[in-house]
Design a protein around this motif. Structure first.
Motif, PDB file in Angstrom:
ATOM      1  N   UNK A 110       1.643 -10.732 -17.579  1.00 28.65           N
ATOM      2  CA  UNK A 110       2.842 -10.036 -17.115  1.00 28.65           C
ATOM      3  C   UNK A 110       2.507  -9.299 -15.824  1.00 28.65           C
ATOM      4  N   UNK A 111       3.559  -8.952 -15.079  1.00 30.02           N
ATOM      5  CA  UNK A 111       3.341  -8.258 -13.804  1.00 30.02           C
ATOM      6  C   UNK A 111       4.446  -7.252 -13.526  1.00 30.02           C
ATOM      7  N   UNK A 112       4.062  -6.174 -12.855  1.00 27.43           N
ATOM      8  CA  UNK A 112       5.042  -5.241 -12.295  1.00 27.43           C
ATOM      9  C   UNK A 112       4.883  -5.275 -10.785  1.00 27.43           C
ATOM     10  N   UNK A 113       5.994  -5.510 -10.080  1.00 24.23           N
ATOM     11  CA  UNK A 113       5.977  -5.438  -8.620  1.00 24.23           C
ATOM     12  C   UNK A 113       6.637  -4.110  -8.242  1.00 24.23           C
ATOM     13  N   UNK A 114       5.884  -3.294  -7.514  1.00 23.22           N
ATOM     14  CA  UNK A 114       6.323  -1.932  -7.201  1.00 23.22           C
ATOM     15  C   UNK A 114       6.743  -1.847  -5.733  1.00 23.22           C
ATOM     16  N   UNK A 115       7.848  -1.144  -5.469  1.00 17.15           N
ATOM     17  CA  UNK A 115       8.134  -0.761  -4.086  1.00 17.15           C
ATOM     18  C   UNK A 115       8.483   0.718  -4.056  1.00 17.15           C
ATOM     19  N   UNK A 116       8.576   1.253  -2.830  1.00 17.63           N
ATOM     20  CA  UNK A 116       8.775   2.687  -2.616  1.00 17.63           C
ATOM     21  C   UNK A 116      10.204   2.903  -2.124  1.00 17.63           C
ATOM     22  N   UNK A 117      10.992   3.607  -2.924  1.00 22.23           N
ATOM     23  CA  UNK A 117      12.400   3.831  -2.576  1.00 22.23           C
ATOM     24  C   UNK A 117      12.577   4.542  -1.239  1.00 22.23           C
ATOM     25  N   UNK A 177       0.838  -1.200   0.000  1.00 23.10           N
ATOM     26  CA  UNK A 177       0.000   0.000   0.000  1.00 23.10           C
ATOM     27  C   UNK A 177       0.882   1.264   0.000  1.00 23.10           C
ATOM     28  N   UNK A 178       0.523   2.206  -0.854  1.00 23.02           N
ATOM     29  CA  UNK A 178       1.200   3.509  -0.851  1.00 23.02           C
ATOM     30  C   UNK A 178       2.479   3.599  -1.657  1.00 23.02           C
ATOM     31  N   UNK A 179       2.859   2.516  -2.350  1.00 24.41           N
ATOM     32  CA  UNK A 179       4.121   2.557  -3.105  1.00 24.41           C
ATOM     33  C   UNK A 179       3.987   3.337  -4.422  1.00 24.41           C
ATOM     34  N   UNK A 180       2.736   3.513  -4.874  1.00 24.32           N
ATOM     35  CA  UNK A 180       2.515   4.305  -6.090  1.00 24.32           C
ATOM     36  C   UNK A 180       1.918   3.540  -7.261  1.00 24.32           C
ATOM     37  N   UNK A 181       1.314   2.387  -6.989  1.00 21.77           N
ATOM     38  CA  UNK A 181       0.739   1.579  -8.069  1.00 21.77           C
ATOM     39  C   UNK A 181      -0.328   2.347  -8.857  1.00 21.77           C
ATOM     40  N   UNK A 182      -1.287   2.920  -8.112  1.00 20.06           N
ATOM     41  CA  UNK A 182      -2.378   3.643  -8.771  1.00 20.06           C
ATOM     42  C   UNK A 182      -1.835   4.868  -9.506  1.00 20.06           C
ATOM     43  N   UNK A 183      -0.834   5.514  -8.926  1.00 21.24           N
ATOM     44  CA  UNK A 183      -0.236   6.695  -9.565  1.00 21.24           C
ATOM     45  C   UNK A 183       0.491   6.324 -10.852  1.00 21.24           C
ATOM     46  N   UNK A 184       1.170   5.180 -10.842  1.00 15.04           N
ATOM     47  CA  UNK A 184       1.878   4.720 -12.045  1.00 15.04           C
ATOM     48  C   UNK A 184       0.878   4.420 -13.155  1.00 15.04           C
ATOM     49  N   UNK A 185      -0.202   3.741 -12.791  1.00  9.29           N
ATOM     50  CA  UNK A 185      -1.226   3.425 -13.790  1.00  9.29           C
ATOM     51  C   UNK A 185      -1.868   4.714 -14.312  1.00  9.29           C
ATOM     52  N   UNK A 203      -4.275  -3.997 -14.263  1.00 12.18           N
ATOM     53  CA  UNK A 203      -5.093  -4.290 -13.072  1.00 12.18           C
ATOM     54  C   UNK A 203      -4.407  -3.751 -11.830  1.00 12.18           C
ATOM     55  N   UNK A 204      -5.194  -2.994 -11.084  1.00 10.63           N
ATOM     56  CA  UNK A 204      -4.722  -2.345  -9.863  1.00 10.63           C
ATOM     57  C   UNK A 204      -5.332  -3.073  -8.668  1.00 10.63           C
ATOM     58  N   UNK A 205      -4.553  -3.300  -7.645  1.00 11.39           N
ATOM     59  CA  UNK A 205      -5.064  -4.040  -6.480  1.00 11.39           C
ATOM     60  C   UNK A 205      -6.180  -3.286  -5.779  1.00 11.39           C
TER      61      UNK A 205
END
Ligand code: GDP
Ligand code: MG
Length: 179
Positions: A86-93, A19-27, A65-67
């Motif tokens: 395919x998948x992108x796994x996102x983390x927050x630097x 949560x909060x890493x930026x998935x929705x923002x990236x999409x 698809x966004x969680x």
């Protein structure tokens, strides 16, 4: 006129991570060209469409698809992953604990979805919020990618539109090869 003869490929990509890493923002950045600093919390699975005129003969529709809130459970239902190619796994630097979760997300993904032939789906890792200056990149990320059959990793920024197109092109290339 040419469009009539184009083949059209539909690919489902899943974007996962804490949560909060930026998935929705990236999409949002990728599909709408926009960035907003307010949290956009949506309930249930949510997806956005991006159409790419890939080449003269091919149009690609990416269903991203966004969680959408379910990331808090740390594990998703098989329905969310079903037919993903395919998948992108996102983390927050800026939050190292979200990098620790990448492996957990990868395990969840690999357990729940495979290509029709049984092979694992291609995965990229996105180290997001690369625009923030006080960041340290996890030193083991390169080794982690090699050891876990990760296609590639990118430092991204939804805010500054850094490397998001590149990452999606990488995944799309892989999806087309697997098609
Ligand atoms: P999600 O929970 O993974 O979908 O994360 P969100 O897309 O909702 O983003 C969480 C917060 O991080 C929001 O306040 C966003 O504005 C912010 N954010 C997302 N991407 C970036 C980025 O690339 N840079 C910066 N500085 N903030 C970002
Ligand atoms: Mg979100």
């Amino acid at each position: 006129i040419n469009n009539l003869h184009k083949r059209e490929l539909n690919f489902k990509f899943v974007i996962i991570g804490d949560f909060g890493v930026g998935k929705t923002s990236i999409i949002g950045r990728y599909t709408e060209g926009q960035f907003s600093t307010s949290y956009k919390i949506t309930i249930g699975a949510d997806f956005a469409l991006k159409t790419l005129e890939w080449d003269e003969d091919t149009r690609v529709n990416l269903h991203l698809w966004d969680i959408a809130g379910h990331e808090r459970f740390g594990s998703l239902t098989g329905v969310f992953y079903r037919h993903a190619v395919a998948a992108a796994i996102v983390f927050d630097l800026t939050r190292p604990e979200t990098y620790s979760s990448v492996e957990k997300w990868l395990i969840d993904l690999r357990r729940k979805v495979h290509l029709p032939g049984g092979l694992p789906i291609p995965v990229v890792i996105l180290a997001n919020k690369g625009d923030v200056t006080v960041t340290t990149l996890p030193s083991q990320i390169e080794d982690f990618c090699k050891a876990n059959n990760i296609l590639s990793w990118f430092i991204t920024s939804a805010k500054n539109n850094l490397n998001i197109d590149e990452a999606m092109i990488r995944l799309t290339n892989a999806a087309i090869q697997n098609h």
